[in-house]
Design a protein around this motif. Structure first.
Motif, mmCIF file in Angstrom:
data_model
loop_
_atom_site.group_PDB
_atom_site.id
_atom_site.type_symbol
_atom_site.label_atom_id
_atom_site.label_comp_id
_atom_site.label_asym_id
_atom_site.label_seq_id
_atom_site.Cartn_x
_atom_site.Cartn_y
_atom_site.Cartn_z
ATOM 1 N N ALA A 233 0.838 -1.206 0.000
ATOM 2 C CA ALA A 233 0.000 0.000 0.000
ATOM 3 C C ALA A 233 0.870 1.252 0.000
ATOM 4 C CB ALA A 233 -0.935 -0.009 1.210
ATOM 5 N N GLU A 234 1.952 1.216 0.782
ATOM 6 C CA GLU A 234 2.877 2.351 0.827
ATOM 7 C C GLU A 234 3.572 2.531 -0.524
ATOM 8 O OE1 GLU A 234 6.694 3.922 3.500
ATOM 9 O OE2 GLU A 234 5.783 1.957 3.900
ATOM 10 N N LEU A 235 3.953 1.413 -1.137
ATOM 11 C CA LEU A 235 4.566 1.470 -2.465
ATOM 12 C C LEU A 235 3.596 2.073 -3.473
ATOM 13 C CD1 LEU A 235 6.833 0.684 -4.496
ATOM 14 C CD2 LEU A 235 5.670 -1.529 -4.736
ATOM 15 N N ASP A 236 2.335 1.634 -3.427
ATOM 16 C CA ASP A 236 1.337 2.139 -4.372
ATOM 17 C C ASP A 236 1.147 3.643 -4.216
ATOM 18 O OD1 ASP A 236 1.079 -0.451 -5.140
ATOM 19 O OD2 ASP A 236 -0.898 -0.778 -4.248
ATOM 20 N N ASP A 237 1.101 4.116 -2.972
ATOM 21 C CA ASP A 237 0.920 5.556 -2.740
ATOM 22 C C ASP A 237 2.079 6.349 -3.338
ATOM 23 O OD1 ASP A 237 -1.442 5.154 -1.436
ATOM 24 O OD2 ASP A 237 -0.587 5.278 0.588
ATOM 25 N N PHE A 238 3.297 5.851 -3.140
ATOM 26 C CA PHE A 238 4.455 6.575 -3.658
ATOM 27 C C PHE A 238 4.469 6.564 -5.186
ATOM 28 C CE2 PHE A 238 9.046 6.571 -4.880
ATOM 29 C CZ PHE A 238 9.272 7.913 -4.595
ATOM 30 N N VAL A 239 4.184 5.419 -5.775
ATOM 31 C CA VAL A 239 4.166 5.338 -7.238
ATOM 32 C C VAL A 239 3.070 6.236 -7.808
ATOM 33 C CG1 VAL A 239 3.724 3.815 -9.196
ATOM 34 C CG2 VAL A 239 5.224 3.059 -7.345
ATOM 35 N N ASP A 240 1.907 6.272 -7.160
ATOM 36 C CA ASP A 240 0.825 7.146 -7.634
ATOM 37 C C ASP A 240 1.238 8.618 -7.553
ATOM 38 O OD1 ASP A 240 -0.774 4.997 -8.173
ATOM 39 O OD2 ASP A 240 -1.891 5.092 -6.282
ATOM 40 N N PHE A 241 1.979 8.966 -6.494
ATOM 41 C CA PHE A 241 2.498 10.332 -6.397
ATOM 42 C C PHE A 241 3.432 10.632 -7.573
ATOM 43 C CE2 PHE A 241 6.594 12.276 -5.259
ATOM 44 C CZ PHE A 241 6.212 13.609 -5.256
ATOM 45 N N LEU A 242 4.320 9.684 -7.896
ATOM 46 C CA LEU A 242 5.249 9.889 -9.007
ATOM 47 C C LEU A 242 4.500 10.056 -10.325
ATOM 48 C CD1 LEU A 242 8.029 7.250 -8.170
ATOM 49 C CD2 LEU A 242 8.087 9.714 -7.749
ATOM 50 N N ILE A 243 3.469 9.261 -10.524
ATOM 51 C CA ILE A 243 2.692 9.354 -11.761
ATOM 52 C C ILE A 243 2.014 10.722 -11.854
ATOM 53 C CG2 ILE A 243 0.651 8.454 -12.950
ATOM 54 C CD1 ILE A 243 1.470 5.663 -11.887
#
Length: 756
Positions: A233-243
């Motif tokens: 979930a933490e990984l997904d949040d960070f990747v979504d921020f990058l996108i």
């Protein structure tokens, strides 16, 4: 960001890739040739499987031979990799050799071996042809846990050595991107690290990489770093921020090197849900890869390059390797590959479909027909005070106290000359001799005449008329090897259709020979303005601002120009004698005025005086200029000295002064397009390090970039609402309040926003 238009050659190349892959042939040329310069490294990173011992590594001569073959083959990119490239003591020699062949190089390094000495060698290589990817895996302790204690400090020291060496050499900002491996240890700190890279390091971008694995097997060495399900979930949040950042905030000054698709794949990769690539893999067609020991290698279909060996560069040429039966067998494996792969570097989607290529060619021909029979009309605001600056030269032959152009560039121009440049200073006509004999190296730092002509012709086609065409930006225009041809061409072009109200030539006058003076004075209908940056009235005052004692030569050159103006009194050519008022000459401004009044009067020329902004009205002028130091304390000091000088001259110091009590929108984004010697369009003339570029006139016309470009519209909207995200240079900048900067009124802003 400039869009690269596609040509018939591009579509032909796409078709050759499609046919070569379909029939398993080597008819196409690769997009790039990669060479492992070394597989040695000074670090022992826990997650790295790249470095291993090999037999005799390629010599300097062998690498240069590969570069030569790549260049003669017509391959567009040469890609040196490693290992740690800086382990090789001949690295700078190899990089310089490749850049001289017009290759654009991006070198990946851990940065720890970039000493001040090696950084200075790098600074001698063209900043726009050599870029760096530096590996930093987040803040400490995480970086040092993976790469060894103390190595983050060494990497940062190497990075700053690069920056300081480029600055000392007078280079614009060299592109540097950070490579960061996402893992369980650094994941929580990556958002802060991301902004630290942008705001503190000042790099131009960041690329996120994954820990390597073979198939479904995670190597035991990285098991503790692998992102576990409880952190997804933490990984997904960070990747979504990058996108989100990549889609809405990234620009030429800072961006994420990963595509949105690559970022989405990071989530699937750590979940081990990655599927085979949804496009055709062109490994074996896009790249020819030479290992450090000379063997040719490629992916074997299971992400194992060593298992994909098919020849030796010491026994065969690049072209022979490319059409070898061994490579054909490996290519067949790639066509049948089903291995999940996160990297899309071997995709070539524009070659996947014959229909897409055919449509592209059709659009190309239709576009050419439309250009012939239609003319796109342009509504461009007519700003009488706009200034188009063209950097004919990025260096000067003369050091001055207020114009900080690094003299190292000039020294490089003449380093191989068997004669001293003093011969040219003694007789400016010797410049032709030095040029024709090859005593001056004109291989960089000078705007190509064809590029300049294209910019002017573009303005004429689109009915753009600038207030001023300034033939200089941080350099001496009379150093240009074709300056005489440029002046003659501008006269012809202006007579055909005016493209500006004034053609301004700022110069220190040391190279102002009789031909240049005669050409401009006799072109009476063309509005040339000689801005003479002399700041002196005798030998002693000249040395207040200049290191060389050249007052007599400068005065002789100016006197000949004045004589030509006297002989052509009906012409529009004018002289502006400039005095930059500083602490070293403020006590002598009256003597400066009296000397030049008498000097011009002796040639029958009337002289007027102007403070603050550069005069634009007809006639000959004395202009008292205020310098613009960057630091606020020095700016206040410069302002006080300037006002003191104006008072002693009898000026009303308030008349014409910029009103600093009223908030100003910076006019640079509307009124001062600036083109560097290598064709880059810079948003602001203050940006001598070229951190805010909008595009390249070699790819798009200036009109498209400056007046029609989406990037400029976005920046203007930002500036209008005082939003400086991504415009770091603009924060706390005093240039909008400078007398040397044009202004943009509220009515002009309202008119612009209404029209767009």
């Amino acid at each position: 960001m400039a869009l690269i238009s596609r040509s018939l050659t591009d579509y032909t190349e796409d078709a050759m890739f499609l046919l070569s892959r379909g029939l398993n042939r080597g008819w196409n040329r690769p997009d790039w040739v990669s060479v492992n310069l070394t597989l040695k490294c000074n670090l022992s990173c826990t997650f790295c499987k790249t470095c291993y011992p090999v037999r005799q590594e390629l010599t300097t001569r062998e690498v240069k031979d590969i570069i030569d073959q790549t260049y003669l083959w017509g391959v567009k990119r040469f890609n040196p990799i490693g290992g740690e490239p800086f382990v090789r003591p001949d690295l700078e020699e190899i990089l310089a050799y490749a850049c001289e062949k017009d290759f654009y190089i991006t070198l990946t390094t851990n940065g720890t071996l970039i000493s001040p000495v090696r950084a200075r060698r790098i600074a001698e290589i063209a900043y726009n042809r050599l870029h760096f990817n530096i590996s930093i895996d987040g803040p400490n302790p995480w970086h040092d846990l993976g790469r060894g204690e103390g190595n983050l400090d060494k990497t940062l020291r190497g990075y700053w050595n690069l920056r300081e060496a480029d600055a000392a050499a007078g280079n614009p900002v060299r592109k540097v991107i950070i490579n960061c491996i996402i893992n369980k240890l650094n994941l929580s700190d990556l958002p802060g690290f991301f902004f630290w890279c942008r705001d503190e390091l000042g790099v131009q971008g960041i690329q996120f990489l994954n820990l390597f694995r073979h198939g479904d097997r995670v190597d035991p060495d990285v098991q503790d770093m692998w992102i576990s399900p409880d952190r997804f979930a933490e990984l997904d949040d960070f990747v979504d921020f990058l996108i989100g950042f990549q889609q809405h905030e990234a620009d030429e000054n800072f961006s994420i090197a990963n595509s949105v698709g690559d970022l989405e794949n990071i989530k699937r990769y750590y979940r081990q849900e990655l599927k085979p690539l949804d496009g055709k893999c062109y490994s074996g067609w896009k790249e020819l890869y030479i290992n450090a020991d000379g063997t040719a290698i490629m992916c074997d279909g299971n992400l194992d390059f060593l298992n994909g060996s098919f020849g030796d560069i010491r026994k065969e040429t690049l072209k022979e390797l490319w059409v070898s039966p061994e490579l054909a067998k490996l290519r067949q494996n790639v066509k049948e590959c089903t291995t999940p792969c996160i990297q899309d570097c071997y995709l070539r989607r524009r070659s996947d479909s014959a229909m897409r290529i055919a449509k592209g060619v059709s659009r190309l021909f239709y576009g050419e027909l439309r250009k012939r029979y239609q003319r796109r009309q342009l509504e461009v605001p007519s700003y009488q005070d706009s200034v188009l600056s063209l950097q004919l030269s990025d260096t000067s032959d003369l050091a001055t106290s207020w114009k900080k152009v690094p003299m190292e560039r000039f020294q490089k121009l003449i380093k191989d000359s068997p004669e001293s440049f003093d011969a040219v200073r003694a007789d400016p006509f010797q410049f032709y001799e030095f040029r024709n004999r090859g005593y001056i190296q004109f291989n960089r730092g000078f705007l190509e005449m064809g590029v300049m002509q294209g910019i002017i012709e573009d303005a004429q086609r689109n009915d753009v008329c600038y207030g001023t065409l300034r033939l200089a930006w941080e350099g001496e225009p009379l150093l240009h090897p074709q300056i005489e041809e440029i002046l003659n061409w501008l006269i012809t072009a202006w007579r055909e259709k005016p493209f500006c109200h004034r053609i301004e030539i700022p110069t220190n006058a040391t190279l102002l020979n009789h031909n240049y003076a005669r050409i401009t004075a006799e072109a009476g209908d063309v509005p040339f303005s000689w801005v003479l940056e002399v700041d002196a009235f005798d030998e002693e005052s000249y040395l207040h601002h200049h290191e060389q004692a050249l007052w007599t030569r400068v005065l002789d050159n100016i006197n000949f120009l004045l004589g030509q103006l006297q002989a052509n009194p009906a012409g529009h050519t004018r002289v502006i004698v400039q005095n930059t008022i500083t602490g070293s000459n403020v006590e002598h401004v009256v003597r400066f005025r009296d000397f030049w009044r008498a000097q011009l009067s002796s040639y029958g020329l009337e002289l007027r005086e102007k403070a603050w902004a550069l005069p634009t009205a007809q006639g000959h002028w004395l202009h008292y200029r205020r310098p613009d130091p960057g630091e606020l304390s020095k700016l206040r000091e410069a302002r006080d000295i300037y006002l003191k000088g104006l008072s002693s001259l009898g000026f009303d110091v308030q008349e014409g002064a910029p009103d600093e009590s009223v908030r100003r929108t910076c006019a640079s984004y509307w009124k001062t397009p600036t083109v560097s010697w290598d064709g880059k369009v810079v948003m602001c003339p203050v940006d001598t390090q070229q951190t805010l570029k909008v595009g390249d006139v070699a790819m798009d016309s200036l009109t498209e970039l400056w007046w029609r470009g989406q990037r400029m519209d976005q920046v203007r909207a930002q500036v209008g609402r005082e939003d400086f995200v991504g415009l770091g240079l603009c924060r706390d900048c005093n240039h909008p309040y400078s007398p040397n900067s044009p202004c943009i009124s509220g009515d002009q802003l309202e008119s612009w926003y209404r029209s767009t």
